[in-house]
Scaffold this motif. Structure first.
Motif, PDB file in Angstrom:
ATOM      1  N   VAL A   1       0.849  -1.193   0.000  1.00 11.16           N
ATOM      2  CA  VAL A   1       0.000   0.000   0.000  1.00 11.16           C
ATOM      3  C   VAL A   1       0.883   1.242   0.000  1.00 11.16           C
ATOM      4  O   VAL A   1       1.841   1.337   0.785  1.00 11.16           O
ATOM      5  N   CYS A   2       0.546   2.185  -0.869  1.00 16.02           N
ATOM      6  CA  CYS A   2       1.225   3.474  -0.932  1.00 16.02           C
ATOM      7  C   CYS A   2       0.218   4.546  -0.531  1.00 16.02           C
ATOM      8  O   CYS A   2      -0.608   4.964  -1.358  1.00 16.02           O
ATOM      9  N   PRO A   3       0.220   5.019   0.712  1.00 17.06           N
ATOM     10  CA  PRO A   3      -0.699   6.087   1.104  1.00 17.06           C
ATOM     11  C   PRO A   3      -0.374   7.373   0.333  1.00 17.06           C
ATOM     12  O   PRO A   3       0.792   7.760   0.206  1.00 17.06           O
ATOM     13  N   LEU A   4      -1.403   8.024  -0.173  1.00 17.49           N
ATOM     14  CA  LEU A   4      -1.229   9.257  -0.941  1.00 17.49           C
ATOM     15  C   LEU A   4      -1.752  10.476  -0.207  1.00 17.49           C
ATOM     16  O   LEU A   4      -1.164  11.551  -0.287  1.00 17.49           O
ATOM     17  N   PHE A   5      -2.882  10.317   0.477  1.00 18.62           N
ATOM     18  CA  PHE A   5      -3.478  11.451   1.186  1.00 18.62           C
ATOM     19  C   PHE A   5      -4.469  10.915   2.203  1.00 18.62           C
ATOM     20  O   PHE A   5      -5.158   9.925   1.938  1.00 18.62           O
ATOM     21  N   GLN A   6      -4.552  11.591   3.350  1.00 20.33           N
ATOM     22  CA  GLN A   6      -5.530  11.195   4.353  1.00 20.33           C
ATOM     23  C   GLN A   6      -5.997  12.425   5.117  1.00 20.33           C
ATOM     24  O   GLN A   6      -5.200  13.284   5.500  1.00 20.33           O
ATOM     25  N   SER A   7      -7.308  12.516   5.307  1.00 22.50           N
ATOM     26  CA  SER A   7      -7.911  13.567   6.118  1.00 22.50           C
ATOM     27  C   SER A   7      -9.143  12.973   6.782  1.00 22.50           C
ATOM     28  O   SER A   7      -9.470  11.801   6.591  1.00 22.50           O
ATOM     29  N   GLU A   8      -9.872  13.796   7.540  1.00 19.56           N
ATOM     30  CA  GLU A   8     -11.122  13.319   8.128  1.00 19.56           C
ATOM     31  C   GLU A   8     -12.141  12.972   7.053  1.00 19.56           C
ATOM     32  O   GLU A   8     -13.006  12.128   7.255  1.00 19.56           O
ATOM     33  N   ALA A   9     -12.020  13.633   5.880  1.00 20.08           N
ATOM     34  CA  ALA A   9     -13.026  13.469   4.828  1.00 20.08           C
ATOM     35  C   ALA A   9     -12.718  12.341   3.864  1.00 20.08           C
ATOM     36  O   ALA A   9     -13.635  11.766   3.267  1.00 20.08           O
ATOM     37  N   GLU A  10     -11.437  11.991   3.656  1.00 20.73           N
ATOM     38  CA  GLU A  10     -11.124  10.990   2.642  1.00 20.73           C
ATOM     39  C   GLU A  10      -9.772  10.348   2.886  1.00 20.73           C
ATOM     40  O   GLU A  10      -8.915  10.901   3.580  1.00 20.73           O
ATOM     41  N   GLN A  11      -9.610   9.171   2.276  1.00 19.49           N
ATOM     42  CA  GLN A  11      -8.345   8.436   2.303  1.00 19.49           C
ATOM     43  C   GLN A  11      -8.035   8.015   0.871  1.00 19.49           C
ATOM     44  O   GLN A  11      -8.914   7.480   0.184  1.00 19.49           O
ATOM     45  N   VAL A  12      -6.803   8.252   0.436  1.00 20.02           N
ATOM     46  CA  VAL A  12      -6.401   7.931  -0.937  1.00 20.02           C
ATOM     47  C   VAL A  12      -5.120   7.109  -0.889  1.00 20.02           C
ATOM     48  O   VAL A  12      -4.192   7.440  -0.149  1.00 20.02           O
ATOM     49  N   SER A  13      -5.065   6.037  -1.689  1.00 17.87           N
ATOM     50  CA  SER A  13      -3.870   5.195  -1.717  1.00 17.87           C
ATOM     51  C   SER A  13      -3.760   4.503  -3.060  1.00 17.87           C
ATOM     52  O   SER A  13      -4.723   4.435  -3.831  1.00 17.87           O
ATOM     53  N   LEU A  14      -2.572   3.982  -3.343  1.00 18.36           N
ATOM     54  CA  LEU A  14      -2.400   2.963  -4.366  1.00 18.36           C
ATOM     55  C   LEU A  14      -2.235   1.637  -3.652  1.00 18.36           C
ATOM     56  O   LEU A  14      -1.617   1.563  -2.586  1.00 18.36           O
ATOM     57  N   GLN A  15      -2.798   0.583  -4.246  1.00 23.62           N
ATOM     58  CA  GLN A  15      -2.665  -0.745  -3.663  1.00 23.62           C
ATOM     59  C   GLN A  15      -2.205  -1.718  -4.742  1.00 23.62           C
ATOM     60  O   GLN A  15      -2.806  -1.789  -5.809  1.00 23.62           O
ATOM     61  N   ARG A  16      -1.109  -2.419  -4.443  1.00 19.29           N
ATOM     62  CA  ARG A  16      -0.572  -3.454  -5.326  1.00 19.29           C
ATOM     63  C   ARG A  16      -1.007  -4.795  -4.774  1.00 19.29           C
ATOM     64  O   ARG A  16      -0.483  -5.263  -3.766  1.00 19.29           O
ATOM     65  N   LEU A  17      -1.963  -5.430  -5.441  1.00 17.05           N
ATOM     66  CA  LEU A  17      -2.562  -6.660  -4.938  1.00 17.05           C
ATOM     67  C   LEU A  17      -1.901  -7.889  -5.551  1.00 17.05           C
ATOM     68  O   LEU A  17      -1.669  -7.940  -6.769  1.00 17.05           O
ATOM     69  N   ALA A  18      -1.634  -8.883  -4.743  1.00 19.79           N
ATOM     70  CA  ALA A  18      -1.128 -10.157  -5.251  1.00 19.79           C
ATOM     71  C   ALA A  18      -2.240 -10.881  -6.007  1.00 19.79           C
ATOM     72  O   ALA A  18      -3.429 -10.597  -5.820  1.00 19.79           O
ATOM     73  N   PRO A  19      -1.890 -11.824  -6.902  1.00 21.26           N
ATOM     74  CA  PRO A  19      -2.930 -12.593  -7.598  1.00 21.26           C
ATOM     75  C   PRO A  19      -3.916 -13.217  -6.614  1.00 21.26           C
ATOM     76  O   PRO A  19      -3.528 -13.825  -5.619  1.00 21.26           O
ATOM     77  N   GLY A  20      -5.196 -13.023  -6.884  1.00 22.66           N
ATOM     78  CA  GLY A  20      -6.232 -13.588  -6.033  1.00 22.66           C
ATOM     79  C   GLY A  20      -6.531 -12.808  -4.767  1.00 22.66           C
ATOM     80  O   GLY A  20      -7.457 -13.165  -4.024  1.00 22.66           O
ATOM     81  N   ALA A  21      -5.782 -11.736  -4.492  1.00 24.03           N
ATOM     82  CA  ALA A  21      -6.048 -10.939  -3.289  1.00 24.03           C
ATOM     83  C   ALA A  21      -7.414 -10.269  -3.401  1.00 24.03           C
ATOM     84  O   ALA A  21      -7.863  -9.907  -4.492  1.00 24.03           O
ATOM     85  N   VAL A  22      -8.074 -10.094  -2.279  1.00 25.46           N
ATOM     86  CA  VAL A  22      -9.410  -9.509  -2.244  1.00 25.46           C
ATOM     87  C   VAL A  22      -9.322  -8.072  -1.739  1.00 25.46           C
ATOM     88  O   VAL A  22      -8.710  -7.796  -0.705  1.00 25.46           O
ATOM     89  N   LEU A  23      -9.932  -7.167  -2.482  1.00 20.98           N
ATOM     90  CA  LEU A  23     -10.014  -5.761  -2.104  1.00 20.98           C
ATOM     91  C   LEU A  23     -11.436  -5.481  -1.643  1.00 20.98           C
ATOM     92  O   LEU A  23     -12.391  -5.615  -2.414  1.00 20.98           O
TER      93      LEU A  23
END
Length: 229
Positions: free
Chosen positions: A137-159
């Protein structure tokens, strides 16, 4: 204009359904994903700059969020190659351009007026990534209103996005398929917005998936699009 403007409903735009249209600025094309308003709009778009394309100087009264998907996006302050994440707060101004061409993911007029700080994150910097079981997970931004990230999922991982305040995702690489229901699979640049409290799990394909994920931001959406026509 109102496009995917009912925020109480799921909106999905798979890559194969996306249509490029010319913008008023020469050399710049866009895919409109959601939109409330004309040129002054609360908008989520893919924007493609042809080599040498420029925009005149302009302000962003409602802020601007950018993820550079390919090429290099630039303004009078700096150049940002593929992988950079940018937030220009409400009231900021710049003159964007792309000498070599670029593809960017852009969200306009979606920040609260209290947001003041510019954000610049190079997602290629390994120091920004955190290992978490079957993903990074690469966190990009976080506040009380929103959370933004990039997520690199392994094969078959559940988001499983926390959609308490809504969720939105853009596939950058690989494939996501809904664990159940009728949502179409998402390949690179496929986009989906989930309304408040919709629980929808996604499964990464056999090559895994890299995903831009934003949550929480739709709880205040009615307040942010006031004044747009």
């Amino acid at each position: 204009m109102r496009l995917n403007a009912d925020f109480s409903q799921r909106a999905t735009v798979p890559a194969h359904q996306q249509q490029w249209v010319a913008s008023p600025q020469g050399g710049v094309e866009r895919v409109m994903l959601d939109r409330v308003g004309a040129e002054k709009a609360r908008a989520t778009s893919l924007v493609r700059y042809l080599p040498g394309a420029t925009f005149p100087p302009h302000q962003h009264p409602g802020g601007e969020e950018i993820l550079v998907l390919s090429g290099t996006f630039a303004d009078e302050h700096a150049s940002y190659p593929q992988g950079w994440y940018l937030r220009n707060p409400p009231g900021s101004a710049h003159r964007p351009a792309s000498p070599e061409g670029a593809l960017i993911f852009v969200k306009l007029w979606q920040m609260p007026p209290t947001e003041r700080e510019a954000v610049r994150v190079n997602t290629h910097d390994a120091a920004h990534w955190q290992a978490q079981a079957d993903r990074a997970v690469c966190p990009l931004f976080q506040s009380e209103a929103e959370q933004v990230s990039l997520q690199r999922l392994a094969p078959g991982a559940v988001l499983r996005p926390d959609a308490t305040g809504g969720a939105e995702l853009l596939v950058l690489a690989g494939e996501l398929r809904a664990a159940e229901g009728d949502a179409p699979p998402l390949t690179p640049h496929g986009w989906c917005r989930l309304p408040l409290a919709e629980a929808l799990a996604w499964v990464a394909g056999p090559q895994g998936a890299t995903v831009y994920l934003k949550t929480g931001h739709l709880a205040q959406v009615l307040g942010l699009d006031q004044g747009l026509a």
